[in-house]
Scaffold this motif. Sequence first.
Motif, PDB file in Angstrom:
ATOM      1  N   LYS A   1       1.485   7.073  -6.490  1.00 43.92           N
ATOM      2  CA  LYS A   1       0.366   7.958  -6.773  1.00 43.92           C
ATOM      3  C   LYS A   1       0.804   9.406  -6.600  1.00 43.92           C
ATOM      4  O   LYS A   1       0.503  10.273  -7.402  1.00 43.92           O
ATOM      5  CB  LYS A   1      -0.787   7.634  -5.808  1.00 43.92           C
ATOM      6  CG  LYS A   1      -2.157   7.623  -6.496  1.00 43.92           C
ATOM      7  CD  LYS A   1      -3.232   7.300  -5.497  1.00 43.92           C
ATOM      8  CE  LYS A   1      -4.035   6.091  -5.938  1.00 43.92           C
ATOM      9  NZ  LYS A   1      -4.884   5.587  -4.854  1.00 43.92           N
ATOM     10  N   LYS A   2       1.574   9.660  -5.545  1.00 45.52           N
ATOM     11  CA  LYS A   2       2.084  10.993  -5.284  1.00 45.52           C
ATOM     12  C   LYS A   2       2.976  11.468  -6.432  1.00 45.52           C
ATOM     13  O   LYS A   2       3.036  12.636  -6.743  1.00 45.52           O
ATOM     14  CB  LYS A   2       2.896  10.999  -3.985  1.00 45.52           C
ATOM     15  CG  LYS A   2       2.152  11.652  -2.814  1.00 45.52           C
ATOM     16  CD  LYS A   2       3.054  11.723  -1.597  1.00 45.52           C
ATOM     17  CE  LYS A   2       2.393  11.076  -0.392  1.00 45.52           C
ATOM     18  NZ  LYS A   2       3.390  10.700   0.622  1.00 45.52           N
TER      19      LYS A   2
ATOM     20  N   GLU B   1       0.818   4.218  -2.759  1.00 47.82           N
ATOM     21  CA  GLU B   1       0.617   5.616  -2.404  1.00 47.82           C
ATOM     22  C   GLU B   1       1.759   6.491  -2.913  1.00 47.82           C
ATOM     23  O   GLU B   1       1.558   7.573  -3.440  1.00 47.82           O
ATOM     24  CB  GLU B   1       0.519   5.759  -0.873  1.00 47.82           C
ATOM     25  CG  GLU B   1      -0.812   5.356  -0.294  1.00 47.82           C
ATOM     26  CD  GLU B   1      -1.973   6.064  -0.980  1.00 47.82           C
ATOM     27  OE1 GLU B   1      -2.928   5.381  -1.347  1.00 47.82           O
ATOM     28  OE2 GLU B   1      -1.909   7.310  -1.164  1.00 47.82           O
TER      29      GLU B   1
ATOM     30  N   ASN C   1       0.824  -1.200   0.000  1.00 50.70           N
ATOM     31  CA  ASN C   1       0.000   0.000   0.000  1.00 50.70           C
ATOM     32  C   ASN C   1       0.860   1.253   0.000  1.00 50.70           C
ATOM     33  O   ASN C   1       0.576   2.223  -0.695  1.00 50.70           O
ATOM     34  CB  ASN C   1      -0.915   0.020   1.230  1.00 50.70           C
ATOM     35  CG  ASN C   1      -1.995  -1.014   1.110  1.00 50.70           C
ATOM     36  OD1 ASN C   1      -2.288  -1.484   0.001  1.00 50.70           O
ATOM     37  ND2 ASN C   1      -2.565  -1.412   2.228  1.00 50.70           N
TER      38      ASN C   1
END
Lengths: 311, 122, 404
Positions: free
Chosen positions: C390-391, C387, C383
């Motif tokens: 994604k950033k 994340e 996860n």
Amino acid sequence: MIYLFYILVFPGILFLSVFALAAEFIDRKLYAKLQNRIGPPWFQPLADMIKLLGKEDIVPTDANARMFKLMPLVAFTSTVTAFFYIPIWGERSIYYFNGDLVVVLYLLTIPTLTFFIGGWYSTSLFARLGSVRTLTQLFAYEVPLFMGILSSALIANSWSLSEIAVFYAHRPWFWVSNIIGFAVSLIALVGKLEKAPFDIPEAETEIVAGSFTEYSGRHLAFFRLSIDIEMIVGASLLAAVFLPFGLEFSAPIAFIFYIIKVLFIVALIAVFRTIFARLRIDQMVHFCWKYLVPLSLLQLLINLILKDILT
Amino acid sequence: MKPGRMLYQVLSSLFKKTATLDYPHDKSQKIKGFRGRLKAYPQRCIGCKMCMRDCPSQAIIIKEVGSKQFEAQIDLSKCIYCGQCADVCPKMALEITDEFELAQFDPEKLKIVFHVELKKNT
Amino acid sequence: MHNSDEFRIPIGPQHPALKEPESFSIALKGEKILGVDIRLGYNHRGIEKACEERTYIQDMYLLERICGICSHSHSTCFVQAVEELASVQVPKRALYIRTLIAEFERIHSHFLWLGVAGHEIGFDTLLMYTWRDREIIMDILATLTGNRVNYGINTIGGVRRDITDDHKRQILEAMEKLEERINYYIQIATQETTIIKRLSGVGMLTYEEALKLDAVGPTARASGVARDVRKDDPYAAYGEIVFNVITDSHCDVYGRTVVRLKELLESLSIIRQLVNNIPEGPISVRVPRKIPAGEALSRYEAPRGEDVHYVRSNGTEKPDRVKVRAPTLANIQAVKQMLKDRQLADMPIVVAAIDPCFSCTDRMVAMKSEKGASVIKWQELRNYSIEWYKKHGVDFTELNKKLA
């Protein structure tokens, strides 16, 4: 028509390319033999060339595409042009005029500048470092190279390569006085050709391939071919100025003499390449200005005194 | 300090035999005791799986296909040529040979497969 | 380029100077190095963890493959620890053979290093000649052990192959040849102008810095630190052999070259002593497959420096924990110091001078989760990475849906 033949076939592009690839093969084979290896087969330089021509051309996104693509061609044409002013099968070259020696020297500087511009515009960090090193090195070897070659022109009292050749061919033992100049120019030529111990601008283990890092495909092929031709032209220049043997014979024999002389210089460069480690750029500049320049000045002095005695 | 200290040695190499070989045409002498391709003797195998248990790269797989019947598969592409299987085999059913030219286009050809059938009384 | 005359240049993870992937981010001002940022981890193979899933016998071969050059070092170091756990008395003859192979390995490693150093300073002829002469040793190793690189000579409780009188004769003959070559290379390295120009004064590491940064092996010895496990904590047959620890006071790359070359001569003398004094007897003893519970630490002087293996057993066929500290990990910090204020051209040779083995060195970083647990679960780590991407503008949710 004859001009087209001169330019395209002999002694122009075709002859030069074949001779350059052959010289590259001899350089590589000799290098291998000196290192106790078998070395490449005879067609290896040609095969490398064909392979590169067939590869995809990649131009970096940030690069100035026009400059990037133009530079290999400029390097190629300038080296080929320089060759027309060098006598190869007799005392006279195809084209000559008083001052062609200087033109040849400047035409030989252009490839170095194209390495700089090509490397700079390809915007890669390695290429930029390499191109800066190319220029730094240029300022170190150019002065001794020019002084070494021009001091021999001093005695001949001409700045035309053909006339220098005529002068030395008719005075058999005069070349001995230029022996220091020959040594200095040969070492400076190694610097110009960026071969070990002066292969600093393309030092593989430091900056990958220097100016050529981003080059690939056709453009790299042309760069490599022009480096090979530059080697031939540089060696021919030294042969014409410092080794004036055999020019008085008929054209075919003089031509064979010429080939032997050039290959001799190529072999010397290969031996240099074998027995030295690469210097650092500061050491290279230091070496050139501390040893080569004073030596070429000494040559200049000797020739001035000789000229005074002779006249 | 002398520049060009290697010059003499380098020039004398011109007249010496090269140290490298033109490989497919000219081969170096085989070294005695070299660890190369595995050779299996299926009739000696008793299916004890000692080799399978010790193989560091799991190149040997022995399956029981019936009562006292085994199928053994040696994958030479996984083999690391350590020879541990031959050392550990109680019946000397595996042997290391000095054959080292094993390149193959077909990975299936790198597999040695054999069947073992034990006699009832052993 | 942020500043007009300052910029960062990436040496690695893919670069011709490095034989293995590792990242050196170098801040440059012109040709001058302002600072170096070393990032490990491009070559992590999870060997320590893999050891816990395999038996001791399998681990021996796995650990041998930590490093292609000092393979015997890692396998011997591990085997020594296991033998200590099992409290086995290894036969003398086996110890002598182990030591013999260890010294051969040192010779071939140092020859290899000299060639690589030559290549890094643009002297390929040296590379070709040293590697040609290295073949003498490689042939002997192949004859004695059956393999050129991962010898597989060790086994728990001794060695797997004996040496015969024929081998002894071969070894002694080869040593004569090598001695001549080594003396030649000593002459070359200490007399050839261009080599000295490129090596001396480069990559300085003073005695104090070497102690402070915990340098090991030839890197430390070239700074005058007489640190050698063979002498300090004799293992195998080294206790019965007479030899000197070579040190040098140059503190630079030139000193490291001299130390390695002189060590070659020492190795020759060790090999001669071993071959002439090898005792008769068995070459191995049987060791049960299950090793009693306990823990052991083993030290070994690899060609690159001190190698440390820690093994903890739990009474089964498989170890509970294996920990490896390869010599390069100890030396890599010193590289930063050595590169300070040098030129970019010195970077390859300075890095090469510690004889780095990056795949031995690579570590995993343990991360602490936000809840304070020292172990992160796989799902959490996954996860976190989703994340993170994604950033940075990469979205994997669509792809994940497709995969699921």
